[in-house]
Scaffold this active site. Structure first.
Site, PDB file in Angstrom:
ATOM      1  N   GLU A 166      30.108  32.439  41.363  1.00 54.44           N
ATOM      2  CA  GLU A 166      28.749  32.032  40.994  1.00 54.44           C
ATOM      3  C   GLU A 166      28.127  31.057  41.998  1.00 54.44           C
ATOM      4  O   GLU A 166      27.864  29.888  41.649  1.00 54.44           O
ATOM      5  CB  GLU A 166      28.744  31.399  39.598  1.00 54.44           C
ATOM      6  CG  GLU A 166      29.273  32.319  38.511  1.00 54.44           C
ATOM      7  CD  GLU A 166      29.314  31.638  37.140  1.00 54.44           C
ATOM      8  OE1 GLU A 166      29.065  30.425  37.057  1.00 54.44           O
ATOM      9  OE2 GLU A 166      29.599  32.328  36.156  1.00 54.44           O
ATOM     10  N   GLU A 357      33.860  37.402  34.230  1.00 55.36           N
ATOM     11  CA  GLU A 357      33.771  36.395  33.161  1.00 55.36           C
ATOM     12  C   GLU A 357      32.800  36.888  32.098  1.00 55.36           C
ATOM     13  O   GLU A 357      31.737  37.437  32.424  1.00 55.36           O
ATOM     14  CB  GLU A 357      33.216  35.051  33.669  1.00 55.36           C
ATOM     15  CG  GLU A 357      34.181  34.205  34.420  1.00 55.36           C
ATOM     16  CD  GLU A 357      33.555  32.889  34.882  1.00 55.36           C
ATOM     17  OE1 GLU A 357      32.665  32.353  34.181  1.00 55.36           O
ATOM     18  OE2 GLU A 357      33.958  32.429  35.955  1.00 55.36           O
TER      19      GLU A 357
HETATM   20  O1  IFM Z   1      33.177  27.551  32.571  1.00 52.46           O
HETATM   21  C1  IFM Z   1      32.270  28.243  33.356  1.00 52.46           C
HETATM   22  C2  IFM Z   1      32.952  28.809  34.577  1.00 52.46           C
HETATM   23  O2  IFM Z   1      33.570  27.811  35.317  1.00 52.46           O
HETATM   24  C3  IFM Z   1      31.943  29.489  35.465  1.00 52.46           C
HETATM   25  N1  IFM Z   1      31.166  30.446  34.709  1.00 52.46           N
HETATM   26  C4  IFM Z   1      30.590  30.020  33.479  1.00 52.46           C
HETATM   27  C5  IFM Z   1      31.642  29.387  32.597  1.00 52.46           C
HETATM   28  C6  IFM Z   1      31.018  28.942  31.267  1.00 52.46           C
HETATM   29  O3  IFM Z   1      30.007  28.014  31.489  1.00 52.46           O
END
Ligand code: IFM
Length: 467
Positions: A166, A357
């Site tokens: 990200e 994710e």
């Molecule tokens: O916890 C975070 C992760 O580190 C990166 N993506 C989003 C998740 C939730 O906020």
């Protein structure tokens, strides 16, 4: 009842990140990260915590691998802490740090779980921040060296590497909005940081390619689809603006070798750039950034609805009602995952996509018998899996899924109060306690299928995944 079976070989996993779970802050020669420093500034972490101990994964990783085995996971997405490898940012790598990840990787392979590492989940060595951090081009050089060292050490055992997690968050939350480390609020600096993050991705791919020529390479982008509140041109424009700022600024350079012109114009209009020329862009950068990828990692949590308000500002519509939100105040919107997958496939056509994710923060209590029932998380996962199933039927090359997260962990500026885990972690003993969603996920993984059955208010067998 709708039941969706996933293709044979579909990879089911769970994800974590170094700063959020490892702890071991002062062990094994680890250096300071920007998040260690940020957490010392009063008010930056909502619950006043830091991640010095976190989930103590640094010591408990064998137990965590046992948990993954009990869930039947095919892969584990973890990240490598750059300050463990280069405590001083450059120079000679720290052997104890390399040994730590080597042991983890070997044990995962031994357990039949594919290691799926990410090199940068936002824990920049503080010494590099002291020299300007991602706003400096030199940081991209240092990242390339770090990637080469990791590939040299583990390249014979890692089939798939991802560079960044990200980069929108690292650049925007860290350098533009100040919610994340290093806590700057300078939009022009953030654009520079974004460029150097992307550049370092391209250079790292090239460096890993030299050390481990058969490895598959990818990057992880978050994608948040933007929908206009109405069909008015002004609201459509607000959604276009968000998409350029959040999604296309990162997807376009990597997958098309260009920055989006309309989003550049937005930045010029906002005064963040002096003109359409990007001052940080040098010859050859976009070619490096768009080094062909073997796969793309996509993180999806929610959507945004955009409008243009009475003062002409492009703003997000407040989501609601409360029961449709997770504890992050993010709307539960599984259709957005379907739209995301369709859009990424259509507009960027990566060879393979992984959902790297996806998950929901809910704070569910433990009952008197020691059980944590989390039916809202189960419903969230189920509905997102059904969206994935539809996208696969439509021809999207989705190859795997990683639940965020294996464990409740240090959720950055929120501290430990936002709980995404399939497992809770006891605050004092650090014991891992399975939630009902862990058993539910184990059943999905073992069936390689999901159905739209109503989620149980009580899922029978959570103790089956206790150790
Ligand atoms: O916890 C975070 C992760 O580190 C990166 N993506 C989003 C998740 C939730 O906020």
């Amino acid at each position: 009842m709708t039941r969706h079976s996933f293709p044979q070989g579909f990879l089911w996993g769970a994800a974590t990140s170094s700063q959020q779970i490892e702890g071991g802050r002062f062990e094994g020669g680890r250096g300071e990260s920007i998040w260690d420093r940020f957490a010392t500034i009063p008010g930056k972490i909502e619950d006043g915590s830091n991640s010095d101990l976190a989930c103590d994964h640094y010591h408990r990783w064998p137990e965590d691998i046992e948990i993954m085995k009990s869930l039947g996971l095919g892969a584990y997405r973890f990240s490598i802490a750059w300050p463990r490898i280069f405590p001083g940012g450059s120079g000679k790598p720290n052997e104890a740090g390399l040994d730590f990840y080597e042991s983890l990787v070997d044990a995962l392979l031994e357990a039949g779980i594919r290691p799926f590492p990410t090199l940068y989940p936002w824990d920049l060595p503080q010494v590099l921040q002291d020299r300007g951090g991602w706003a400096e081009r030199d940081t991209a050089e240092r990242f390339k060296d770090y990637a080469a060292v990791m590939a040299r050490r583990l390249g014979d055992r890692i089939a798939q590497w991802t560079t960044h997690n990200e980069p929108w968050c690292a650049a925007t939350l860290g350098y533009e909005e100040g919610h994340h480390a290093p806590g700057h609020k300078d939009p022009s600096e953030a654009l520079c940081a974004a460029h150097h993050l992307l550049l370092s991705h391209g250079w790292a791919c090239q460096a890993i390619g030299i050390e481990a020529s058969r490895a598959e390479l990818g990057i992880v982008h978050i994608h948040t689809p933007a929908y206009p509140e109405s069909t008015s041109q002004a609201d459509e424009d607000a959604a276009r603006w968000f998409d350029g700022f959040f999604n296309r600024w990162y997807f376009d350079p990597v997958l098309r070798g260009v920055y989006p012109e309309d989003a550049i114009a937005d930045r010029v209009a906002a005064g963040h750039l002096e003109g359409p020329e990007l001052p940080f862009l040098k010859d050859g950068d976009l070619e490096a950034i768009s080094t062909p990828l073997d796969f793309l990692g996509v993180n999806y949590y929610s959507r945004v609805i955009m409008k243009t308000d009475e003062d002409g500002r492009r703003v997000a519509v407040k989501p609601g009602p409360p029961e449709s939100l997770t504890d992050m105040d993010w709307e539960v919107y599984p259709e957005g995952l379907y739209d995301t997958l369709r859009r990424v496939h259509k507009d960027y056509a990566p060879k393979k996509i992984y959902i790297t994710e996806n998950g929901a923060a809910y704070d569910d209590p433990m009952d008197a018998e020691g059980r944590i029932a989390d039916p809202r998380r189960i419903a969230y996962l189920r509905d997102h899996f059904l969206s994935m199933g539809r996208a696969i039927e439509d021809g999207v090359p989705l190859k795997g899924y990683f639940a965020w997260s294996l464990l409740d962990n240090f959720e950055w500026g929120y501290g430990f109060k936002k709980r995404f885990g399939l497992y809770a972690v006891d605050e004092s003993s650090r014991q891992r306690i399975p939630k009902d969603s862990a058993a539910w996920y184990r059943d999905v993984v073992s069936a390689n299928a999901v159905s739209d059955e109503p989620t149980p208010t009580s899922h029978g067998d959570s103790r089956a995944v206790e150790l």
